[in-house]
Enzyme design. Structure first.
Site, PDB file in Angstrom:
ATOM      1  N   LYS A   1     -57.860  18.745 -83.617  1.00 30.96           N
ATOM      2  CA  LYS A   1     -56.064  19.161 -83.937  1.00 30.96           C
ATOM      3  C   LYS A   1     -55.406  18.932 -82.157  1.00 30.96           C
ATOM      4  O   LYS A   1     -54.304  18.352 -82.130  1.00 30.96           O
ATOM      5  CB  LYS A   1     -55.902  20.958 -83.547  1.00 30.96           C
ATOM      6  CG  LYS A   1     -55.079  21.203 -84.753  1.00 30.96           C
ATOM      7  CD  LYS A   1     -55.139  22.848 -84.892  1.00 30.96           C
ATOM      8  CE  LYS A   1     -56.185  23.639 -84.620  1.00 30.96           C
ATOM      9  NZ  LYS A   1     -55.174  24.456 -84.332  1.00 30.96           N
TER      10      LYS A   1
ATOM     11  N   ARG B   1     -66.885  26.884 -55.146  1.00 28.24           N
ATOM     12  CA  ARG B   1     -66.348  28.618 -53.676  1.00 28.24           C
ATOM     13  C   ARG B   1     -67.373  27.633 -52.332  1.00 28.24           C
ATOM     14  O   ARG B   1     -66.658  28.039 -51.393  1.00 28.24           O
ATOM     15  CB  ARG B   1     -66.997  29.586 -54.443  1.00 28.24           C
ATOM     16  CG  ARG B   1     -66.113  30.165 -55.240  1.00 28.24           C
ATOM     17  CD  ARG B   1     -66.859  31.682 -56.079  1.00 28.24           C
ATOM     18  NE  ARG B   1     -66.922  31.351 -57.522  1.00 28.24           N
ATOM     19  CZ  ARG B   1     -64.967  32.074 -56.792  1.00 28.24           C
ATOM     20  NH1 ARG B   1     -64.382  32.405 -56.775  1.00 28.24           N
ATOM     21  NH2 ARG B   1     -65.084  32.616 -58.739  1.00 28.24           N
TER      22      ARG B   1
ATOM     23  N   GLU C   1     -63.261  13.055 -63.123  1.00 31.53           N
ATOM     24  CA  GLU C   1     -63.085  13.068 -64.732  1.00 31.53           C
ATOM     25  C   GLU C   1     -62.161  13.887 -64.898  1.00 31.53           C
ATOM     26  O   GLU C   1     -61.587  13.427 -65.961  1.00 31.53           O
ATOM     27  CB  GLU C   1     -64.249  13.908 -65.276  1.00 31.53           C
ATOM     28  CG  GLU C   1     -64.429  15.152 -64.960  1.00 31.53           C
ATOM     29  CD  GLU C   1     -64.523  15.658 -63.760  1.00 31.53           C
ATOM     30  OE1 GLU C   1     -65.441  14.998 -63.063  1.00 31.53           O
ATOM     31  OE2 GLU C   1     -65.613  16.260 -64.497  1.00 31.53           O
TER      32      GLU C   1
ATOM     33  N   CYS D   1     -69.332  17.529 -57.331  1.00 34.14           N
ATOM     34  CA  CYS D   1     -69.529  19.524 -57.250  1.00 34.14           C
ATOM     35  C   CYS D   1     -70.464  19.607 -56.866  1.00 34.14           C
ATOM     36  O   CYS D   1     -71.214  18.996 -56.544  1.00 34.14           O
ATOM     37  CB  CYS D   1     -68.163  20.001 -58.715  1.00 34.14           C
ATOM     38  SG  CYS D   1     -67.620  20.857 -57.401  1.00 34.14           S
TER      39      CYS D   1
ATOM     40  N   ASP E   1     -63.007  10.765 -90.537  1.00 40.69           N
ATOM     41  CA  ASP E   1     -63.169  10.659 -89.629  1.00 40.69           C
ATOM     42  C   ASP E   1     -62.566   9.327 -89.184  1.00 40.69           C
ATOM     43  O   ASP E   1     -62.901   8.446 -89.490  1.00 40.69           O
ATOM     44  CB  ASP E   1     -64.736  10.774 -90.007  1.00 40.69           C
ATOM     45  CG  ASP E   1     -64.978  12.400 -90.342  1.00 40.69           C
ATOM     46  OD1 ASP E   1     -63.377  13.330 -90.744  1.00 40.69           O
ATOM     47  OD2 ASP E   1     -65.838  12.877 -90.808  1.00 40.69           O
TER      48      ASP E   1
ATOM     49  N   GLY F   1     -73.214  18.176 -58.221  1.00 38.87           N
ATOM     50  CA  GLY F   1     -73.878  16.982 -57.817  1.00 38.87           C
ATOM     51  C   GLY F   1     -73.591  16.689 -56.786  1.00 38.87           C
ATOM     52  O   GLY F   1     -74.769  16.208 -56.122  1.00 38.87           O
TER      53      GLY F   1
ATOM     54  N   HIS G   1     -63.603  16.818 -58.978  1.00 38.96           N
ATOM     55  CA  HIS G   1     -64.000  16.183 -59.848  1.00 38.96           C
ATOM     56  C   HIS G   1     -63.050  14.955 -60.693  1.00 38.96           C
ATOM     57  O   HIS G   1     -61.136  15.839 -61.507  1.00 38.96           O
ATOM     58  CB  HIS G   1     -63.587  17.837 -60.942  1.00 38.96           C
ATOM     59  CG  HIS G   1     -64.278  18.786 -61.108  1.00 38.96           C
ATOM     60  ND1 HIS G   1     -65.821  19.089 -61.712  1.00 38.96           N
ATOM     61  CD2 HIS G   1     -64.556  19.598 -59.639  1.00 38.96           C
ATOM     62  CE1 HIS G   1     -66.289  19.744 -61.259  1.00 38.96           C
ATOM     63  NE2 HIS G   1     -65.737  20.050 -60.475  1.00 38.96           N
TER      64      HIS G   1
ATOM     65  N   THR H   1     -58.733  20.093-102.602  1.00 40.23           N
ATOM     66  CA  THR H   1     -57.451  20.613-102.007  1.00 40.23           C
ATOM     67  C   THR H   1     -57.469  22.689-102.242  1.00 40.23           C
ATOM     68  O   THR H   1     -56.501  22.455-101.894  1.00 40.23           O
ATOM     69  CB  THR H   1     -56.550  19.862-102.945  1.00 40.23           C
ATOM     70  OG1 THR H   1     -56.114  20.951-104.217  1.00 40.23           O
ATOM     71  CG2 THR H   1     -56.515  18.718-103.228  1.00 40.23           C
ATOM     72  N   LYS H   2     -58.281  23.338-102.876  1.00 42.24           N
ATOM     73  CA  LYS H   2     -58.180  24.247-103.185  1.00 42.24           C
ATOM     74  C   LYS H   2     -57.991  25.518-102.211  1.00 42.24           C
ATOM     75  O   LYS H   2     -56.383  26.192-101.285  1.00 42.24           O
ATOM     76  CB  LYS H   2     -58.669  25.473-103.804  1.00 42.24           C
ATOM     77  CG  LYS H   2     -58.175  26.840-104.132  1.00 42.24           C
ATOM     78  CD  LYS H   2     -57.852  26.769-104.891  1.00 42.24           C
ATOM     79  CE  LYS H   2     -58.009  26.779-107.122  1.00 42.24           C
ATOM     80  NZ  LYS H   2     -57.157  26.358-107.649  1.00 42.24           N
TER      81      LYS H   2
ATOM     82  N   SER I   1     -61.606  25.922 -87.944  1.00 43.30           N
ATOM     83  CA  SER I   1     -61.573  25.514 -86.962  1.00 43.30           C
ATOM     84  C   SER I   1     -62.771  24.076 -86.717  1.00 43.30           C
ATOM     85  O   SER I   1     -63.589  23.395 -87.451  1.00 43.30           O
ATOM     86  CB  SER I   1     -62.386  26.771 -85.687  1.00 43.30           C
ATOM     87  OG  SER I   1     -63.546  26.727 -85.898  1.00 43.30           O
TER      88      SER I   1
END
Ligand code: GLN
Length: 541
Positions: free
Chosen positions: A17, A462, A509, A381, A240, A383, A507, A188-189, A13
């Site tokens: 993706k 809330r 962002e 928020c 990367d 903040g 928010h 590659t296995k 993982s």
């Protein structure tokens, strides 16, 4: 109607993706296609709204108020298109829907099974995104091939390939090539095995995207092509990226991935238009300067917990051709030691959203420093709520003012539960969520940033500023620069006698995009750059 791209992942993982799916989306838009994106998550939670940031990272909120996986944030930031509650679904929601239908008697006495009932439910979610004006639906399957939880999703997407014809369905598999230092080579296995696992289910990938830390080389690509049954030109390398994740679409485009997709779909489109994208990448990759932004959060060690926030800060930096160095400041350390040394080294302070008592005193201490030392401050928020508490305590003379979330018996509950929240019993999906309109006052930092009075931003909270204390706070100089259109909810506050001190209940962002930095992040970073080059920086050494 629409054609489908299914993106699966193998080996491990955290392959990125979501960023790759978003990049494919950007490439197809650059080729003039229209698309919708969907994330399918195999976990059993109904949605990530109640999951801990430690386990799941940020909860991303859509305009229509869905609490979703953070990959939807990548989709919006890369494609510039809004997502919705239809853009994300978990196994938990699928089972929930099927079991509700069963209880209602919709299945007319049939035995309910994984195939066809669960798989049909999955397919109907995918197909619901298909429309005459949508060329391609891009579907990312969460998790890794081989996970028990993901099997029904893979079975469902295999069936769509059969039903719609392989020329209308493309499978892209993402994999990882580990580098074994002792052998001095990439291996590659694991990729071969993960493709074998896919084939067992009946899916043969049309393209392979290989993550690796080193260049793959022609021999390795040939080997992958042969053993994974993928044409050589469709073995794509995704090393990367050194500088910014926004380079990924360019990396994929250089290897012709958009052309591979279009050929698979027998579609012809003009070449990709990526000029604006390349310009944005260049201003991120070759900045003219750097600003340091201190972030006082509870999860400072977890970059995923503030994913959209970090990206929005980078977009704000790109708007000024500046890199943004994120300086995590532990709220609890500020609380325990009260040390403010770290704050004197940053050019701006950001206090993000959060829940519960832990770390709030540290946040309030940091905000006081920013207010008293003319340090640009942006509160989001929780903040905003901390900024109001700080102002009430130290400017408006309300000692021990607090939020009832933090201190239920505070003598001055300047932040309190919204009336509509008092009846709430279940924690899932019950906050004030999604986009709400807000009206800005003229001659404020808020208006200056947006350039208009009517805005819409996304919420997830809330608690709110307690209207009972508004007159006392305003009298002492807290400027309520944005209110809900009925005037009942404080959405933005700021200080007039400060270079840039703005806090918002929403928010922002979530709405900042790579090609369209959010105006508040743009102006916050602008103020931080001004401070860095102004007299304060000299005084601080
Ligand atoms: N805990 C606060 C509230 O519920 C703030 C929420 C947030 O920062 N997202 O109102």
């Amino acid at each position: 109607m629409s054609q489908y791209i299914f993106i699966t992942g193998g080996v491990v993982s955290s392959l990125g993706k979501g960023i790759t799916a978003a990049s494919i989306g950007r490439l197809l838009i650059a080729r003039g296609l229209s698309l919708r994106m969907l994330k399918m998550d195999p976990y059993l939670n109904v949605d990530p709204g109640t999951m801990s940031p430690y386990q799941h990272g940020e909860v991303y909120v859509t305009d229509d108020g869905a609490e979703t996986d953070l990959d939807l944030g990548h989709y919006e930031r890369f494609t510039g298109q809004p997502t919705s509650k239809h853009s994300s679904i978990s196994s938990g929601r699928i089972y929930w829907n099927v079991l509700q239908k069963e209880r209602r008697g919709d299945y007319l006495g049939n035995t309910i099974q994984m195939i066809p009932h669960i798989t049909d439910e999955i397919k109907s979610h995918i197909r619901a995104l298909s429309a005459p004006d949508v060329d391609v639906v891009v579907v990312e399957i969460g998790g890794t091939v081989g996970d028990i939880e993901g099997l029904t999703f893979l079975e469902a997407i295999r069936q769509i390939g059969l039903e719609d014809g392989r020329e209308n369905v493309m499978y892209i598999h993402m994999t990882y090539l580990p580098y074994i230092r002792a052998a001095g080579e990439l291996k590659t296995k694991p990729s071969q095995q993960s493709v074998a696992k896919l084939r067992e289910i009946g899916i043969i990938p049309d393209a392979l995207i290989c993550r690796s830390e080193r260049p793959i080389g022609e021999d390795m690509r040939k080997k992958l092509s042969l053993f994974c049954t993928v044409p050589l030109h469709a073995v794509i390398e995704e090393q990367d990226v050194a500088r910014t994740i926004y380079e990924v679409p360019l990396v994929l485009s250089r290897q012709g991935l958009d052309e591979i997709v279009l050929r698979h779909f027998h579609a012809a489109h003009p070449p990709a238009v990526l000029n604006a994208w390349e310009e944005m990448v260049s201003s991120l990759a070759r900045p003219e300067g750097t600003v340091r932004i201190g972030i006082v959060g509870k999860y400072s060690e977890l970059p995923d917990a503030y994913k959209s926030l970090h990206e929005a800060l980078r977009h704000g930096g790109a708007a000024h051709r500046h890199a943004v160095e994120l300086v995590p400041l532990s709220a609890e350390e500020l609380e325990d030691h009260g040390t403010l040394d770290a704050l004197s080294t940053v050019d701006g302070l950001l206090v993000p959203g959060g829940f519960g008592k832990r770390g709030t005193e540290g946040k309030i201490t940091a905000i006081r420093y920013a207010r008293e030392n003319q340090l640009p401050f942006f509160g989001i928020c929780l903040g905003l709520q901390c900024a109001v508490i700080e102002f009430a305590r130290h400017v408006a003379g309300m000692a021990d003012a607090n939020s009832t979330e933090i201190e239920p018996d505070t003598p001055f509950p300047v932040v309190a539960l919204m009336a509509e929240q008092e009846q709430v019993v279940n924690l899932g999906g019950s906050m004030r969520l999604g986009a709400w309109p807000c009206t800005l006052k003229a001659n404020t930092q808020a208006f200056q940033a947006y350039g208009r009075t009517e805005i819409s931003e996304r919420h997830r909270h809330r608690y709110e500023v307690n209207n009972r204390y508004r007159p006392m706070l305003e009298e002492k100089g807290l400027l309520l620069s944005g209110l809900s259109p009925d005037g009942q909810l404080v959405e933005m506050v700021e200080l007039a006698d400060h270079p840039w001190f703005v806090a918002v209940q929403f928010h922002p962002e979530f709405k900042s995009q790579a090609l369209a930095p959010h105006p508040l992040f743009r102006d916050f970073i602008g103020a931080a750059i001004a401070r860095r080059s102004g007299p304060h920086s000299l005084r601080m050494g």
